[in-house]
Design an enzyme around this catalytic site. Structure first.
Site, PDB file in Angstrom:
ATOM      1  N   LYS A   1     -62.065 -61.406 -65.306  1.00 16.44           N
ATOM      2  CA  LYS A   1     -62.313 -62.647 -64.553  1.00 16.44           C
ATOM      3  C   LYS A   1     -63.669 -62.583 -63.832  1.00 16.44           C
ATOM      4  O   LYS A   1     -64.438 -63.534 -63.845  1.00 16.44           O
ATOM      5  CB  LYS A   1     -61.159 -62.782 -63.561  1.00 16.44           C
ATOM      6  CG  LYS A   1     -61.333 -63.738 -62.432  1.00 16.44           C
ATOM      7  CD  LYS A   1     -59.993 -63.962 -61.727  1.00 16.44           C
ATOM      8  CE  LYS A   1     -59.772 -63.034 -60.550  1.00 16.44           C
ATOM      9  NZ  LYS A   1     -60.355 -63.477 -59.301  1.00 16.44           N
TER      10      LYS A   1
ATOM     11  N   VAL B   1     -53.999 -58.943 -52.648  1.00 20.18           N
ATOM     12  CA  VAL B   1     -55.052 -58.658 -51.658  1.00 20.18           C
ATOM     13  C   VAL B   1     -54.565 -58.972 -50.246  1.00 20.18           C
ATOM     14  O   VAL B   1     -54.689 -58.161 -49.328  1.00 20.18           O
ATOM     15  CB  VAL B   1     -56.334 -59.477 -51.990  1.00 20.18           C
ATOM     16  CG1 VAL B   1     -57.348 -59.413 -50.858  1.00 20.18           C
ATOM     17  CG2 VAL B   1     -56.959 -58.993 -53.285  1.00 20.18           C
TER      18      VAL B   1
ATOM     19  N   GLU C   1     -55.485 -51.080 -57.814  1.00 21.21           N
ATOM     20  CA  GLU C   1     -54.020 -51.076 -57.763  1.00 21.21           C
ATOM     21  C   GLU C   1     -53.481 -49.669 -57.919  1.00 21.21           C
ATOM     22  O   GLU C   1     -54.035 -48.850 -58.642  1.00 21.21           O
ATOM     23  CB  GLU C   1     -53.458 -51.977 -58.865  1.00 21.21           C
ATOM     24  CG  GLU C   1     -53.721 -53.423 -58.559  1.00 21.21           C
ATOM     25  CD  GLU C   1     -52.972 -54.370 -59.472  1.00 21.21           C
ATOM     26  OE1 GLU C   1     -51.932 -53.995 -60.021  1.00 21.21           O
ATOM     27  OE2 GLU C   1     -53.469 -55.492 -59.614  1.00 21.21           O
TER      28      GLU C   1
ATOM     29  N   CYS D   1     -59.018 -58.136 -62.192  1.00 18.50           N
ATOM     30  CA  CYS D   1     -60.388 -58.362 -61.691  1.00 18.50           C
ATOM     31  C   CYS D   1     -61.475 -58.367 -62.754  1.00 18.50           C
ATOM     32  O   CYS D   1     -62.298 -59.281 -62.792  1.00 18.50           O
ATOM     33  CB  CYS D   1     -60.744 -57.285 -60.667  1.00 18.50           C
ATOM     34  SG  CYS D   1     -59.741 -57.357 -59.210  1.00 18.50           S
TER      35      CYS D   1
ATOM     36  N   THR E   1     -62.135 -62.228 -54.072  1.00 13.03           N
ATOM     37  CA  THR E   1     -63.435 -62.438 -54.728  1.00 13.03           C
ATOM     38  C   THR E   1     -63.705 -63.919 -54.965  1.00 13.03           C
ATOM     39  O   THR E   1     -62.902 -64.610 -55.595  1.00 13.03           O
ATOM     40  CB  THR E   1     -63.440 -61.687 -56.075  1.00 13.03           C
ATOM     41  OG1 THR E   1     -63.000 -60.359 -55.822  1.00 13.03           O
ATOM     42  CG2 THR E   1     -64.828 -61.659 -56.690  1.00 13.03           C
TER      43      THR E   1
ATOM     44  N   PHE F   1     -62.172 -54.120 -52.256  1.00 12.00           N
ATOM     45  CA  PHE F   1     -62.506 -53.257 -53.403  1.00 12.00           C
ATOM     46  C   PHE F   1     -61.316 -52.431 -53.875  1.00 12.00           C
ATOM     47  O   PHE F   1     -61.487 -51.464 -54.609  1.00 12.00           O
ATOM     48  CB  PHE F   1     -63.653 -52.307 -53.028  1.00 12.00           C
ATOM     49  CG  PHE F   1     -64.927 -53.003 -52.652  1.00 12.00           C
ATOM     50  CD1 PHE F   1     -65.779 -53.490 -53.633  1.00 12.00           C
ATOM     51  CD2 PHE F   1     -65.269 -53.192 -51.329  1.00 12.00           C
ATOM     52  CE1 PHE F   1     -66.953 -54.152 -53.293  1.00 12.00           C
ATOM     53  CE2 PHE F   1     -66.441 -53.847 -50.969  1.00 12.00           C
ATOM     54  CZ  PHE F   1     -67.283 -54.324 -51.953  1.00 12.00           C
ATOM     55  N   LEU F   2     -60.122 -52.770 -53.410  1.00 13.30           N
ATOM     56  CA  LEU F   2     -58.970 -51.909 -53.687  1.00 13.30           C
ATOM     57  C   LEU F   2     -58.596 -51.873 -55.164  1.00 13.30           C
ATOM     58  O   LEU F   2     -58.607 -52.888 -55.842  1.00 13.30           O
ATOM     59  CB  LEU F   2     -57.757 -52.415 -52.907  1.00 13.30           C
ATOM     60  CG  LEU F   2     -57.969 -52.552 -51.405  1.00 13.30           C
ATOM     61  CD1 LEU F   2     -56.727 -53.116 -50.752  1.00 13.30           C
ATOM     62  CD2 LEU F   2     -58.332 -51.203 -50.805  1.00 13.30           C
TER      63      LEU F   2
ATOM     64  N   GLY G   1     -57.944 -53.528 -68.569  1.00 16.26           N
ATOM     65  CA  GLY G   1     -57.311 -54.793 -68.177  1.00 16.26           C
ATOM     66  C   GLY G   1     -57.315 -54.918 -66.668  1.00 16.26           C
ATOM     67  O   GLY G   1     -58.134 -54.310 -65.983  1.00 16.26           O
TER      68      GLY G   1
HETATM   69  C1  UDX Z   1     -60.509 -52.583 -60.321  1.00 18.64           C
HETATM   70  C2  UDX Z   1     -61.596 -51.861 -59.506  1.00 18.64           C
HETATM   71  O1  UDX Z   1     -61.512 -50.449 -59.748  1.00 18.64           O
HETATM   72  C3  UDX Z   1     -61.449 -52.194 -58.032  1.00 18.64           C
HETATM   73  O2  UDX Z   1     -62.500 -51.593 -57.291  1.00 18.64           O
HETATM   74  C4  UDX Z   1     -61.490 -53.715 -57.859  1.00 18.64           C
HETATM   75  O3  UDX Z   1     -61.318 -54.068 -56.505  1.00 18.64           O
HETATM   76  C5  UDX Z   1     -60.417 -54.369 -58.711  1.00 18.64           C
HETATM   77  O4  UDX Z   1     -60.565 -53.970 -60.086  1.00 18.64           O
HETATM   78  P1  UDX Z   1     -57.917 -52.166 -60.821  1.00 18.64           P
HETATM   79  O5  UDX Z   1     -57.930 -53.473 -61.527  1.00 18.64           O
HETATM   80  O6  UDX Z   1     -56.776 -51.854 -59.928  1.00 18.64           O
HETATM   81  O7  UDX Z   1     -59.251 -52.022 -59.928  1.00 18.64           O
HETATM   82  O8  UDX Z   1     -57.958 -51.059 -61.957  1.00 18.64           O
HETATM   83  P2  UDX Z   1     -58.820 -49.769 -62.334  1.00 18.64           P
HETATM   84  O9  UDX Z   1     -58.149 -48.570 -61.874  1.00 18.64           O
HETATM   85  O10 UDX Z   1     -60.249 -49.932 -61.998  1.00 18.64           O
HETATM   86  O11 UDX Z   1     -58.650 -49.827 -63.940  1.00 18.64           O
HETATM   87  C6  UDX Z   1     -59.052 -50.981 -64.693  1.00 18.64           C
HETATM   88  C7  UDX Z   1     -58.767 -50.781 -66.161  1.00 18.64           C
HETATM   89  O12 UDX Z   1     -59.675 -49.823 -66.710  1.00 18.64           O
HETATM   90  C8  UDX Z   1     -57.359 -50.250 -66.459  1.00 18.64           C
HETATM   91  O13 UDX Z   1     -56.843 -50.909 -67.592  1.00 18.64           O
HETATM   92  C9  UDX Z   1     -57.618 -48.783 -66.731  1.00 18.64           C
HETATM   93  O14 UDX Z   1     -56.622 -48.196 -67.502  1.00 18.64           O
HETATM   94  C10 UDX Z   1     -58.966 -48.869 -67.463  1.00 18.64           C
HETATM   95  N1  UDX Z   1     -59.738 -47.605 -67.446  1.00 18.64           N
HETATM   96  C11 UDX Z   1     -60.060 -47.002 -66.272  1.00 18.64           C
HETATM   97  C12 UDX Z   1     -60.143 -47.042 -68.660  1.00 18.64           C
HETATM   98  O15 UDX Z   1     -59.884 -47.591 -69.729  1.00 18.64           O
HETATM   99  N2  UDX Z   1     -60.844 -45.869 -68.630  1.00 18.64           N
HETATM  100  C13 UDX Z   1     -61.178 -45.230 -67.474  1.00 18.64           C
HETATM  101  O16 UDX Z   1     -61.795 -44.145 -67.531  1.00 18.64           O
HETATM  102  C14 UDX Z   1     -60.781 -45.816 -66.261  1.00 18.64           C
END
Ligand code: UDX
Length: 461
Positions: A276, A11, A162, A273, A130, A159-160, A270
């Site tokens: 947790k 972050v 990855e 964020c 957070t 809210f980013l 996974g």
């Molecule tokens: C997330 C939130 O999207 C973001 O706004 C917040 O600030 C941090 O947490 P991130 O952890 O980078 O972001 O991952 P994200 O793209 O949201 O995916 C999270 C998990 O969900 C991944 O394991 C992804 O593969 C899974 N996922 C996502 C699914 O299983 N199905 C989907 O349709 C979308």
């Protein structure tokens, strides 16, 4: 403006880089000298060892020494600061509550230094990573206890996601700022001046507590939506006859009120964020006597989903894991990252080892190195059974079954490789539905078991 970013994790580093790109003078501080040295080189390979985010190293290289500075000396940079962004790690405790040890130590440190500032201009301390609802107030008390003069506190959650963090930081869907005083809102308006009156970006000003809550509600909502698809949509496809899960998804998400994001069934979500934050919100709500059944269900569905395919392999495909060699494709928690925090692959591999497999042949395009740390054999002797390969091909060779855990695009064409390298009987566990031509494989006697579909065995086909 003079901005200090406290903590250069994911972050903090992204925020510092993007703020320097806005033209602010940014000082990114971390107590970890190795990290600061690596970032100060401006070299992609050194930066990406810590934070691997598309476009990030480029910004750092371009702004370094002009707008962006790295330091391990907080005292020398605090003078004249307008805004201090708190970007500290807030790991979970075993009971789900948030561990504020790092946060408190950093807050205490900056409070003591700020109390000794010679300039008496307004400075705002802003929670960016957070933190539990009410931490802004807690920060205010730490500052007051040190007699810091002319300061404010604010919340400005991150809210980013990855993999697209730089793009999103350059053009966010919203900027949320929680503060008590107009002069502090004003400082944040100057930090984010290009977004304040933007036609497509929502600039939301509210109380610090509401801003903190927005982050938790957003993340738990996203996870609950994924859990809905995994716990309801996927199960319909797995248990009722003649259901095509991909068509189910298309039909349901054609309603513009229902998001396509999150509707892709998987072996669990996974990342650093979701798990947790939902655990922390459950803890926070329980402590004010609110029923957390819904959040608990969402969390539990997600955790079980990570290993559910392995249970199904035993009960539905009659597979025996004992003494088998299993290829695990994908270790990162999602594609385009080397991050394995809370990755489903960790649970998958632990479960496979627990079931007595003799060898795991693992491959990830980016996360093999991360995995070597996660599965350090000095922590658990069973981790010696994990071998890492430089390609999917090598990982598949000689295996009895495969588990696809991450949605890397390169796994979409994996059916050819499977056919080439391993002969049936062979079990394909597809946690990401990456094999669209699975029917061909089943015709050739392979067993295909995917999240969202009934098991396809040669005789059942
Ligand atoms: C997330 C939130 O999207 C973001 O706004 C917040 O600030 C941090 O947490 P991130 O952890 O980078 O972001 O991952 P994200 O793209 O949201 O995916 C999270 C998990 O969900 C991944 O394991 C992804 O593969 C899974 N996922 C996502 C699914 O299983 N199905 C989907 O349709 C979308």
């Amino acid at each position: 403006m003079k901005i200090i970013v406290l903590g250069t994790g994911y972050v903090g580093l992204v925020h510092a880089a993007v703020c320097s790109e806005y033209g602010h003078e940014v000082y990114a501080y971390d107590s970890d000298l190795d990290k600061i040295k690596a970032f100060s080189t401006g070299q992609a390979e050194k930066i990406e060892k810590y934070v691997n985010e598309p476009g990030l190293a480029n910004i750092i290289r371009e702004t370094l020494g002009r707008y962006l500075f790295f330091s391990t000396e907080l005292e020398s940079i605090i003078e004249g600061a307008d805004a201090v962004f708190m970007c500290l790690p807030t790991p979970p405790n075993l009971d789900g509550s948030t561990n504020l040890t790092f946060y408190d130590a950093a807050a205490q440190h900056i409070a003591e230094l700020s109390a000794r500032r010679k300039d008496k201009r307004r400075v705002v301390f802003i929670n960016k990573s957070t933190v539990p609802i009410g931490t802004g107030r807690h920060l205010q008390n730490i500052m007051k206890a040190q007699d810091v003069a002319n300061f404010g506190v604010a919340s400005n959650p991150e809210f980013l996601a990855e993999g697209s963090a730089v793009l999103q930081a350059r053009r966010p869907d919203r900027v949320v700022v929680g503060a008590d005083e107009e002069q502090d809102f004003n400082i944040l308006r100057r930090v984010y001046s290009q977004f304040v009156h933007h036609v497509r970006i929502k600039y939301i000003e509210t109380t610090p507590e509401t801003a903190e809550a927005i982050k938790y509600v957003a993340n738990t909502m996203l996870l609950t939506y994924i859990s809905f698809w995994n716990g309801v949509g996927a199960k319909i496809g797995e248990k009722l006859p003649n259901i095509k899960i991909d068509d189910l998804r298309l039909g349901v998400t054609a309603d513009e009120r229902i998001s396509t994001w999150g509707s892709f069934v998987s072996n669990g979500a996974g990342g650093s964020c979701f798990g947790k934050d939902i655990a922390s919100l459950i803890y926070q709500l329980r402590s004010v006597n609110v029923s957390t059944k819904m959040l608990e269900a969402s969390y539990e569905v997600n955790e079980y989903q990570k290993v559910y395919l392995i249970d199904r392999a035993i009960t539905e495909a009659g597979f025996k894991f004992n003494n088998k060699t299993i290829a695990v494709l994908g270790l990162a928690f999602k594609k385009h990252t080397n991050d394995m925090r809370d990755s489903s692959s960790i649970k998958v591999i632990e479960s496979l080892l627990g079931k007595g497999v003799s060898k795991i042949q693992a491959y990830d395009p980016l996360a093999n190195e991360t995995a070597r740390d996660v599965f350090d054999p000095s922590k658990n002797i069973l981790f010696e059974k994990i071998h890492y390969y430089d390609s999917a091909k090598e990982a598949i060779k000689g295996s009895d079954a495969i588990f696809i855990s991450t949605d890397w695009e390169e796994f979409r064409g994996i059916s050819r490789t499977i056919e080439e390298l391993v002969k049936p009987p062979y079990l394909i566990m597809d946690g990401r539905r990456m094999i669209p031509d699975y029917e061909d494989l089943v015709k050739k006697e392979y067993t295909y078991l995917a999240v969202g579909s009934m098991v396809m065995t040669p005789e059942k086909n």
